[in-house]
Structure formats: structure tokens, C-alpha cells
Design an enzyme around this catalytic site. Structure first.
Site, short mmCIF file in Angstrom:
data_model
loop_
_atom_site.label_atom_id
_atom_site.label_comp_id
_atom_site.label_asym_id
_atom_site.label_seq_id
_atom_site.Cartn_x
_atom_site.Cartn_y
_atom_site.Cartn_z
N SER A 152 48.02 41.31 32.19
CA SER A 152 47.32 41.87 31.03
C SER A 152 47.64 43.35 30.92
O SER A 152 47.91 44.02 31.93
CB SER A 152 45.80 41.70 31.19
N TYR A 165 38.55 43.48 36.36
CA TYR A 165 39.54 42.60 35.72
C TYR A 165 40.90 43.30 35.69
O TYR A 165 41.93 42.70 36.02
CB TYR A 165 39.09 42.26 34.30
#
Length: 260
Positions: A152, A165
């Protein structure tokens, strides 16, 4: 010739293992290979959803679509045994592995509870790295193959809103990039994918809309094209490369004033 056929003109009949096959991007990616007559193994926890996707892929042209029901973050049989079982479903020749599962998680919950923080890191990074390792070793033995890890853009710089995250995805990206270096000059390729915002069920808790959001179809197509070219890193959509370059290079005194 269709876009799917053109992008995968040299990938007909490949054996593809998809870890996290119920994710929106993974399902769209599987459809591209189904149209080329691939043999697919679809792994995840939701047996009913996996069977429905498998039936759909066979209707779209897949030579076969088999399922492997397991918790990818903590497989009961262990990573090596679970991998061997999945590879056996396609005759032990695996051409492509897509690691596509993960959880967005709750940043505040992870800050307050170390067990939750560990769960997020295990799911998004440690377990994904384990799958990359067993798959890479398999491909090294067979002399070829392509590994694809979905990380990501959140992993490019730690931010207060999602640093747990982001740390997991950043760690996964670094691991995959190191693996790409390990196999440089060989027929084993490793692609690290860094998507931005994608309109999927995983992001249903976020406000959606606007030019920064992409569809699962767009991201899957970008992954397919990058893998076919032997790329090692993909920002998708493309403009995230520029955005993240700016964010990574902001001076700390400026960055720390930002509430992002």
C-alpha cells in the site's frame, strides 16, 4: 483481441494461486486469467464465497478453479504444509502467486491493545512474508515464476491516522523488494504493488469519491500489465508515485503539522 487477451498473450494456461481470493482486486485479477484458460487455486476463509467465485471463473473460461479454505494469517497446518497442498492442486507447477489479503484494522484499537496491534501486523505483514517465502522457494526450485505482493502507499511514510497498517504494509513492501533483489537476473520475478484508495468493501468505512479513488478492475489490470512486463514496483493508479514522493520528502517540521 480483447484487453485481457492482449495483456496476457503469453500467459495462456498458466497455474495461478491467489491468496485472499475473495478480495475485490483479487477476484478481478482472477477473471483476467480465467479468460485465458488458467488453472486457479483460490485461498481464503469464506468457503461459500470461494465456491461462488470458482464457479464464476469456470464460466468465464478457467480450465479449473479449486478452493483452499484456511486462515491465511495463521494456517492450522502451517505455512509449508498448506502451501504444498495448494501447489498439489495444480500439479505442483505454480506460475503466478498473488498475495492479496489483509485487514485495514482500527488504528485507535491497535494503540490501546497490543494484542490487536500484533494481530494487524501478523495478518498484513508477517504471514504475507511467510507465504512469499514458501512460494519463492518453490519457484526457485522449478526455475521460474512470478510473485505479486499487494502492499500500500500507506507504507511509504508513517502517519498518525494509520501507522500500524502503514508499518505492516511498509514492512511487506521492503520484504518483497529485497526478495526481488535476491532473484534479480533469474526467471523468478517479484512485483510489489502499492495501491492508493480502492473502492472495495474493505474501505466501506471511508468517505469515497473523487479523482484519488480507483476501481478494483483498474488496479487488477495495472497489476496484470506490470507483472507481464517483469516490473518490480507498481504504484496504482500511476499518479500515486508522484504523490508519495512528495509526502516522503516533506521535511519533518512541515509533516508534523499535518493531520493526516
Amino acid at each position: 483481441m480483447s484487453e485481457a487477451q492482449s495483456a496476457g498473450q503469453n500467459t495462456a494456461g498458466q497455474n495461478v494461486v491467489i491468496l485472499g481470493a475473495t478480495s475485490a482486486v483479487a477476484e478481478r485479477y482472477a477473471r483476467l486469467h480465467a479468460a485465458r484458460g488458467a488453472r486457479l487455486v483460490l485461498a481464503g476463509r469464506d468457503a461459500r464465497r470461494l465456491e461462488a467465485i470458482a464457479a464464476d471463473l469456470k464460466a468465464r473460461g478457467a480450465a479449473s478453479a479449486q478452493v483452499a479454505v484456511l486462515d491465511l494469517a495463521t494456517p492450522e497446518a502451517g505455512f509449508d504444509a498448506a502451501w504444498t497442498a495448494m501447489a498439489a492442486q495444480v500439479g505442483h507447477r505454480v506460475d503466478i502467486v498473488l498475495v492479496a489479503y489483509g485487514i485495514l484494522g482500527d488504528q485507535k484499537a491497535a494503540e490501546a491493545d497490543t494484542a490487536e496491534m500484533t494481530r494487524q501486523l501478523t495478518t498484513n505483514m508477517a504471514s504475507a512474508c511467510a507465504w512469499l517465502t514458501v512460494a519463492a522457494n518453490h519457484m526457485e526450485r522449478q526455475g521460474r515464476g512470478t510473485l505479486i505482493a499487494i502492499a500500500s502507499v500507506a507504507g511509504d511514510r508513517g502517519r498518525q491516522s494509520n501507522y500500524v497498517y502503514g508499518a505492516a504494509k511498509g514492512g511487506l513492501a521492503l520484504f518483497a523488494q529485497g526478495m526481488a533483489h535476491r532473484f534479480a537476473g533469474t526467471n523468478v520475478k517479484v512485483l510489489t504493488v502499492k495501491p492508493g484508495f480502492i473502492d472495495t468493501p474493505m474501505t466501506d468505512g471511508l468517505a469515497k469519491g473523487g479523482p484519488l479513488w480507483a476501481t478494483p478492475e483498474k488496479v487488477a489490470a495495472d497489476i496484470d500489465k506490470a507483472a507481464a512486463k517483469g516490473a518490480t514496483t507498481l504504484y496504482t493508479p500511476w499518479f500515486w508515485m508522484g504523490i508519495m514522493m512528495i509526502i516522503r520528502n516533506l521535511p519533518g517540521v512541515v509533516f508534523n503539522r499535518m493531520k493526516i
